[in-house]
Design a protein around this motif. Structure first.
Motif, PDB file in Angstrom:
ATOM      1  N   MET A  24       0.844  -1.187   0.000  1.00 35.88           N
ATOM      2  CA  MET A  24       0.000   0.000   0.000  1.00 35.88           C
ATOM      3  C   MET A  24       0.889   1.251   0.000  1.00 35.88           C
ATOM      4  SD  MET A  24      -3.016   0.972   2.696  1.00 35.88           S
ATOM      5  CE  MET A  24      -4.019   2.437   2.463  1.00 35.88           C
ATOM      6  N   PRO A  25       0.676   2.190  -0.950  1.00 30.77           N
ATOM      7  CA  PRO A  25       1.546   3.369  -1.018  1.00 30.77           C
ATOM      8  C   PRO A  25       1.410   4.237   0.215  1.00 30.77           C
ATOM      9  CG  PRO A  25      -0.376   3.619  -2.457  1.00 30.77           C
ATOM     10  CD  PRO A  25      -0.386   2.204  -1.964  1.00 30.77           C
ATOM     11  N   SER A  26       2.540   4.833   0.618  1.00 27.86           N
ATOM     12  CA  SER A  26       2.517   5.713   1.782  1.00 27.86           C
ATOM     13  C   SER A  26       1.846   7.024   1.416  1.00 27.86           C
ATOM     14  CB  SER A  26       3.944   5.984   2.265  1.00 27.86           C
ATOM     15  OG  SER A  26       4.714   6.566   1.221  1.00 27.86           O
ATOM     16  N   PRO A  27       1.177   7.675   2.386  1.00 29.01           N
ATOM     17  CA  PRO A  27       0.503   8.939   2.091  1.00 29.01           C
ATOM     18  C   PRO A  27       1.492  10.020   1.701  1.00 29.01           C
ATOM     19  CG  PRO A  27       0.555   8.520   4.467  1.00 29.01           C
ATOM     20  CD  PRO A  27       1.032   7.276   3.790  1.00 29.01           C
ATOM     21  N   THR A  28       1.048  10.926   0.817  1.00 35.33           N
ATOM     22  CA  THR A  28       1.896  12.031   0.367  1.00 35.33           C
ATOM     23  C   THR A  28       2.123  13.016   1.501  1.00 35.33           C
ATOM     24  OG1 THR A  28       0.983  11.800  -1.861  1.00 35.33           O
ATOM     25  CG2 THR A  28       2.108  13.861  -1.348  1.00 35.33           C
ATOM     26  N   ARG A  29       3.366  13.413   1.681  1.00 42.48           N
ATOM     27  CA  ARG A  29       3.698  14.391   2.720  1.00 42.48           C
ATOM     28  C   ARG A  29       3.169  15.765   2.331  1.00 42.48           C
ATOM     29  NH1 ARG A  29       9.613  15.199   3.009  1.00 42.48           N
ATOM     30  NH2 ARG A  29       9.531  14.735   0.770  1.00 42.48           N
ATOM     31  N   SER A  30       2.761  16.522   3.337  1.00 44.74           N
ATOM     32  CA  SER A  30       2.375  17.919   3.137  1.00 44.74           C
ATOM     33  C   SER A  30       3.402  18.798   3.834  1.00 44.74           C
ATOM     34  CB  SER A  30       0.973  18.192   3.706  1.00 44.74           C
ATOM     35  OG  SER A  30      -0.005  17.502   2.957  1.00 44.74           O
ATOM     36  N   ILE A  31       3.967  19.740   3.107  1.00 50.87           N
ATOM     37  CA  ILE A  31       5.040  20.591   3.625  1.00 50.87           C
ATOM     38  C   ILE A  31       4.700  22.048   3.366  1.00 50.87           C
ATOM     39  CG2 ILE A  31       7.491  21.183   3.440  1.00 50.87           C
ATOM     40  CD1 ILE A  31       8.025  18.347   2.523  1.00 50.87           C
ATOM     41  N   HIS A  32       4.908  22.873   4.373  1.00 49.14           N
ATOM     42  CA  HIS A  32       4.730  24.327   4.231  1.00 49.14           C
ATOM     43  C   HIS A  32       6.121  24.954   4.262  1.00 49.14           C
ATOM     44  CE1 HIS A  32       2.064  27.976   4.844  1.00 49.14           C
ATOM     45  NE2 HIS A  32       3.293  28.472   4.889  1.00 49.14           N
ATOM     46  N   VAL A  33       6.490  25.581   3.151  1.00 49.94           N
ATOM     47  CA  VAL A  33       7.793  26.226   3.019  1.00 49.94           C
ATOM     48  C   VAL A  33       7.580  27.733   2.937  1.00 49.94           C
ATOM     49  CG1 VAL A  33       9.779  26.543   1.477  1.00 49.94           C
ATOM     50  CG2 VAL A  33       8.906  24.245   1.928  1.00 49.94           C
ATOM     51  N   VAL A  34       8.449  28.480   3.609  1.00 55.66           N
ATOM     52  CA  VAL A  34       8.384  29.941   3.571  1.00 55.66           C
ATOM     53  C   VAL A  34       9.669  30.456   2.927  1.00 55.66           C
ATOM     54  CG1 VAL A  34       7.896  32.034   4.871  1.00 55.66           C
ATOM     55  CG2 VAL A  34       7.151  29.827   5.769  1.00 55.66           C
TER      56      VAL A  34
END
Length: 317
Positions: A1-11
């Motif tokens: 099962m594929p791992s969930p996509t990471r969510s990243i907040h970049v400034v």
């Protein structure tokens, strides 16, 4: 099962020197997208505000103490392994001398030369936002059920005099004087305006102006129809059209309708969430279209848009 996509907040920060040049960082060999240039900054950690994260990142990357200024835009971008939101802020001032403290190259670039630098997809719309207008006027048609030629000319001049700098000239019902109206508008104008002609590639080439492609033209062209010094834009309503516009090398696209609009009463609005999701899958600068006006520019930029495109929302009364 594929791992969930990471969510990243970049400034990231837009740092400008006394000559108006903008500072870029080059990504080092041990990072993904190595060798590409980007606006300096980094990931916002849990518990940090955007300002705190950017101050910390610029201290670590460049050795400066930054005073974070106004927000510019947010860019949602999908990568194979993550979903990123790039938040971009002006840097009002800083203390210290910027240098690549993590082994990265840095350079100062004149704004008009930013397009020469290869950048990650999320940074490209930022370049457009820094260099180009946040409003794109689409003129109403001339002729049947529309304004007459004299009224159109007068209102177009008022639009230019108000400061609008990027304008799409849109014909009416095969108006017999259309080519002459376009030529008069383009050649008789002393203010700086980026003109684009709706769909008519041949006339745009003849007049030395840009062209705005209809969505139906995107899949019939094998290559960019005009040279690099003449703008090429496109109307898009879905992901395949955006991808086709990007393959053709369009300078920007218009995506919508975001909200209900009188000019296309039968079109189902996509809303801001769907707009942002589509924007995240390409690197094109995009204007949001559909029932929008100047008051919607901030919302548009929160969702990754260059700004807004409009007829009635920008056309002078």
């Amino acid at each position: 099962m594929p791992s969930p996509t990471r969510s990243i907040h970049v400034v990231a920060g837009v740092i400008t020197d006394a000559r108006g040049r903008i500072l870029l960082n080059r990504r080092t060999d041990n990072r993904d997208m190595a060798g590409l240039w980007e606006f300096p900054g980094g990931k916002r950690e849990p518990g940090e505000s955007s300002e705190q994260a950017l101050v910390r990142e610029l201290r670590e990357e460049l050795g400066i103490e930054a005073d974070v200024g106004n927000w510019i835009m947010d860019v949602p971008q999908r990568y194979p392994d993550k979903h990123l939101v790039l938040e971009v802020r002006h840097i009002r001032s800083w203390k210290g001398s910027p240098r690549g403290r993590e082994g990265q190259a840095i350079t100062w670039v004149a704004p008009e030369k930013l397009g020469r630098y290869s950048m990650p997809p999320a940074d490209l719309p930022v370049v457009a936002a820094l260099r180009h207008p946040d409003r794109y006027l689409i003129t109403p048609a001339v002729g049947a059920n529309a304004v007459d030629a004299l009224q159109w000319q007068q209102q177009l001049q008022r639009a230019v005099d108000s400061g609008l700098q990027r304008i799409q000239l849109r014909p009416g019902q095969d108006h017999p004087e259309w080519a002459a109206l376009v030529a008069d508008a383009v050649k008789g104008q002393r203010r700086p305006v980026q003109w684009l002609l709706n769909r008519d590639i041949a006339l745009a080439r003849e007049l030395g102006i840009g062209v705005h492609l209809g969505s139906e033209q995107l899949h019939t062209l094998a290559a960019r129809p005009l040279p690099a010094d003449q703008l090429v834009a496109a109307s898009c309503h879905d992901l395949p059209a955006l991808q086709a516009a990007q393959r053709l090398g369009c300078d920007f696209a218009v995506l919508g309708p975001v909200q209900a609009t009188a000019s296309h009463p039968g079109a189902v609005p996509m809303g801001w969430e769907a707009f942002a999701a589509l924007r995240a899958q390409v690197s094109l600068p995009i204007y949001a279209l559909g029932g929008l006006g100047v008051d919607d520019i901030t919302t548009a930029r929160r969702n990754g848009a260059q700004g807004i495109a409009a007829i009635s929302g920008l056309w002078p009364a």
